[in-house]
Motif scaffolding. Sequence first.
Motif, mmCIF file in Angstrom:
data_model
loop_
_atom_site.group_PDB
_atom_site.id
_atom_site.type_symbol
_atom_site.label_atom_id
_atom_site.label_comp_id
_atom_site.label_asym_id
_atom_site.label_seq_id
_atom_site.Cartn_x
_atom_site.Cartn_y
_atom_site.Cartn_z
ATOM 1 N N SER A 95 0.824 -1.203 0.000
ATOM 2 C CA SER A 95 0.000 0.000 0.000
ATOM 3 C C SER A 95 0.860 1.256 0.000
ATOM 4 C CB SER A 95 -0.919 -0.017 1.217
ATOM 5 O OG SER A 95 -1.670 1.178 1.281
ATOM 6 N N SER A 96 1.949 1.234 0.785
ATOM 7 C CA SER A 96 2.855 2.390 0.819
ATOM 8 C C SER A 96 3.535 2.599 -0.518
ATOM 9 C CB SER A 96 3.902 2.188 1.920
ATOM 10 O OG SER A 96 4.841 3.240 1.922
ATOM 11 N N SER A 97 3.908 1.492 -1.160
ATOM 12 C CA SER A 97 4.558 1.597 -2.466
ATOM 13 C C SER A 97 3.608 2.170 -3.502
ATOM 14 C CB SER A 97 5.052 0.220 -2.906
ATOM 15 O OG SER A 97 5.616 0.278 -4.209
ATOM 16 N N ASN A 98 2.357 1.737 -3.465
ATOM 17 C CA ASN A 98 1.374 2.264 -4.394
ATOM 18 C C ASN A 98 1.123 3.747 -4.165
ATOM 19 O OD1 ASN A 98 1.021 -0.229 -5.613
ATOM 20 N ND2 ASN A 98 -0.689 -0.812 -4.268
ATOM 21 N N ALA A 99 1.106 4.145 -2.898
ATOM 22 C CA ALA A 99 0.906 5.562 -2.578
ATOM 23 C C ALA A 99 2.053 6.397 -3.119
ATOM 24 C CB ALA A 99 0.772 5.739 -1.064
ATOM 25 N N HIS A 100 3.299 5.885 -2.960
ATOM 26 C CA HIS A 100 4.456 6.585 -3.497
ATOM 27 C C HIS A 100 4.348 6.733 -5.014
ATOM 28 C CE1 HIS A 100 6.501 6.149 0.390
ATOM 29 N NE2 HIS A 100 7.371 7.046 -0.062
ATOM 30 N N GLN A 101 3.971 5.655 -5.667
ATOM 31 C CA GLN A 101 3.885 5.696 -7.127
ATOM 32 C C GLN A 101 2.809 6.669 -7.602
ATOM 33 O OE1 GLN A 101 3.327 1.691 -8.508
ATOM 34 N NE2 GLN A 101 5.394 1.021 -7.927
ATOM 35 N N GLU A 102 1.669 6.681 -6.928
ATOM 36 C CA GLU A 102 0.593 7.586 -7.330
ATOM 37 C C GLU A 102 1.003 9.044 -7.146
ATOM 38 O OE1 GLU A 102 -2.849 6.529 -5.149
ATOM 39 O OE2 GLU A 102 -3.134 4.591 -6.161
ATOM 40 N N GLU A 103 1.597 9.345 -5.995
ATOM 41 C CA GLU A 103 2.000 10.725 -5.733
ATOM 42 C C GLU A 103 3.131 11.155 -6.668
ATOM 43 O OE1 GLU A 103 0.450 12.757 -3.884
ATOM 44 O OE2 GLU A 103 -0.881 11.392 -2.824
ATOM 45 N N GLU A 104 4.079 10.254 -6.930
ATOM 46 C CA GLU A 104 5.180 10.590 -7.838
ATOM 47 C C GLU A 104 4.674 10.813 -9.258
ATOM 48 O OE1 GLU A 104 8.047 7.528 -7.520
ATOM 49 O OE2 GLU A 104 8.954 8.304 -5.665
ATOM 50 N N SER A 105 3.726 9.979 -9.682
ATOM 51 C CA SER A 105 3.177 10.138 -11.028
ATOM 52 C C SER A 105 2.424 11.454 -11.155
ATOM 53 C CB SER A 105 2.247 8.960 -11.341
ATOM 54 O OG SER A 105 1.637 9.136 -12.600
ATOM 55 N N ALA A 159 2.932 14.201 -9.310
ATOM 56 C CA ALA A 159 3.878 15.314 -9.229
ATOM 57 C C ALA A 159 4.679 15.463 -10.515
ATOM 58 C CB ALA A 159 4.820 15.108 -8.045
ATOM 59 N N ALA A 160 5.015 14.339 -11.143
ATOM 60 C CA ALA A 160 5.811 14.379 -12.373
ATOM 61 C C ALA A 160 5.056 15.015 -13.528
ATOM 62 C CB ALA A 160 6.254 12.968 -12.755
ATOM 63 N N SER A 161 3.744 15.088 -13.432
ATOM 64 C CA SER A 161 2.968 15.713 -14.511
ATOM 65 C C SER A 161 3.149 17.225 -14.544
ATOM 66 C CB SER A 161 1.484 15.373 -14.353
ATOM 67 O OG SER A 161 0.964 15.909 -13.141
ATOM 68 N N THR A 162 3.656 17.808 -13.460
ATOM 69 C CA THR A 162 3.876 19.256 -13.415
ATOM 70 C C THR A 162 5.345 19.631 -13.294
ATOM 71 O OG1 THR A 162 3.526 19.236 -11.005
ATOM 72 C CG2 THR A 162 1.614 19.701 -12.409
ATOM 73 N N THR A 163 6.152 18.796 -12.633
ATOM 74 C CA THR A 163 7.567 19.104 -12.403
ATOM 75 C C THR A 163 8.372 17.815 -12.465
ATOM 76 O OG1 THR A 163 6.944 20.925 -10.932
ATOM 77 C CG2 THR A 163 9.221 20.181 -10.832
ATOM 78 N N PRO A 164 9.547 17.804 -13.105
ATOM 79 C CA PRO A 164 10.367 16.584 -13.162
ATOM 80 C C PRO A 164 10.744 16.084 -11.763
ATOM 81 C CG PRO A 164 11.150 18.217 -14.735
ATOM 82 C CD PRO A 164 10.125 18.903 -13.891
#
Length: 542
Positions: free
Chosen positions: A14-24, A26-31
């Motif tokens: 669950s923590s890994s999925n949360a990281h991936q969702e938030e990173e994805s 955030a990456a849509s606006t800033t590298p």
Amino acid sequence: MGASSSTQTSSSSSSSNAHQEEESLAASTTPLPLLRAAFSNLSVPSSLQRAFSLPAYQTLPPHASFSVPGFFPGILSQIGPSIVDLFFSPSTNDDGIDWLGFLRGYNRCCARASASSSLATLLRLYSMACSKAGIPPKLSFDSDDPNEGKIDGSLGASDLLALLWICWIMGRSLKVSNGGEIGKGVVVLPDVSHLVISALVACGEIEDDEGIWDFDVAGSEKCVTAQKFCMWVLSTAPNLVHCFSQYVQERVRACASEEGDANSSLPITDNTTLRDNLDTYLLTCGRAWAISLTLRNIGGEELLGQCFHGIGSELPDNLLYRSSIHGKGLTRFWSNVEGYHGPLLFLLAASSANTNEGSGSAKKWIIGVLTGQGFENRDTFFGSSGNLYAISPIFHVLSPLGKDKNFIYCRLHPSVRVYEPHPKPVCLAFGGTMGNERIHIDEDFAKITIRHHAVDKTYQHAPLIPNQGFLAVEASVLDVEVWGLGGKAVKDQQDKYKKRETLFSEQRRKVDLKTFASWEDSPEKMMMDMMSDPNTVRREDR
């Protein structure tokens, strides 16, 4: 043992999925590499607060024609702490935030959202800053989520002034520095009273147009509901909702660089703001910013950057025409704007008699026209886009209706005079129809006539000046400015065009005597001789 292992695996997944969702997200606006670099400098809450703190402000008396509310410095100082407390959740060890908490906070501020959600986030930030500054909150929210929930309450005129200034300072914070002098860590506040008056009028708080001219924004006790204010922002100044997210993005980008150490620096503003309160031009920073907030297709920053390019010079390069410098009249106007094929901002200041107070009283007002193309010398209306603006004392934007395309009319006297059974008017006009133009400026730039919007199917229906009424309003033209917004490339093309025209004019004036025959054989000499003695017998050469 098996159940415990399964629980740990599920929690880790669950923590890994949360990281991936938030990173994805955030990456849509800033590298992500840039965000990781910024996180290394902003993992401590105190660093976050300093990074997001707004710089100090300053006015330039005695030129400033407005007063600053006494509570404004306190609110300004609490913006940084409010951003951290509202959006960035600390980790369990209270020593700072972890990577996931930083991403969540960044996404709450900068992730793509609807305009209403972004505006709600801005209002929630302002409300928390007021609470931290010891000011009783006037807004309430029915949800703890910063991006959701219904907004209740009201905002006073001074609150609107403070909120607009906060958004202005956010937009002007471009770099980082420790400086404290003007232009180094200090922002000069513009006059935005025309925006506040616009909001109050749109929300029905000011019904008498006479009250607009001498309205004291900072000392007024009038209030607008949060819902009505949001409607005004979305209809009149839609780009205001992006000020906060753009500010957070710029601060994070700055802190990701080596010189962006948030522990020892504050944001500063571009020194072009220093000119605003000097009233040197019709286009002040506050007026340019107000126009930029209305643009959906043309970026507001592009307009601001173009309008104040070359500020250190006596005459900015992109100021194509100013009647007080280049002279009044359509011919002088045309000689300065001819050949400029790009977006233009036309501003006009005029003075009209106030019939309610007698003919001896006159009121000054300013209107503007933003065109997507240059002017053309034609005997018909032309153009493909444009906006009309009421700029002072109240701000309105009138966008195209889509029913007609009579955006611009510009016609000079023809170079070759010929008989015209139905001569076309020689003037500059915007909207309406031939003979019933929405805005009509005579060829001497001495008088302007503004007609009721009923004659116009090109621009939206609304008055351009207070007390306009149904009858045509005639006023004396005080000053006219035209600003080129096409950038350096368009201005260079115009300069080349002018050089070619100057060269052609010089060539036409020159007479090459070698191309003519001798005087003795010329028809001109024969005619002169015949006129001097017509009885002289002349033999024809055969």
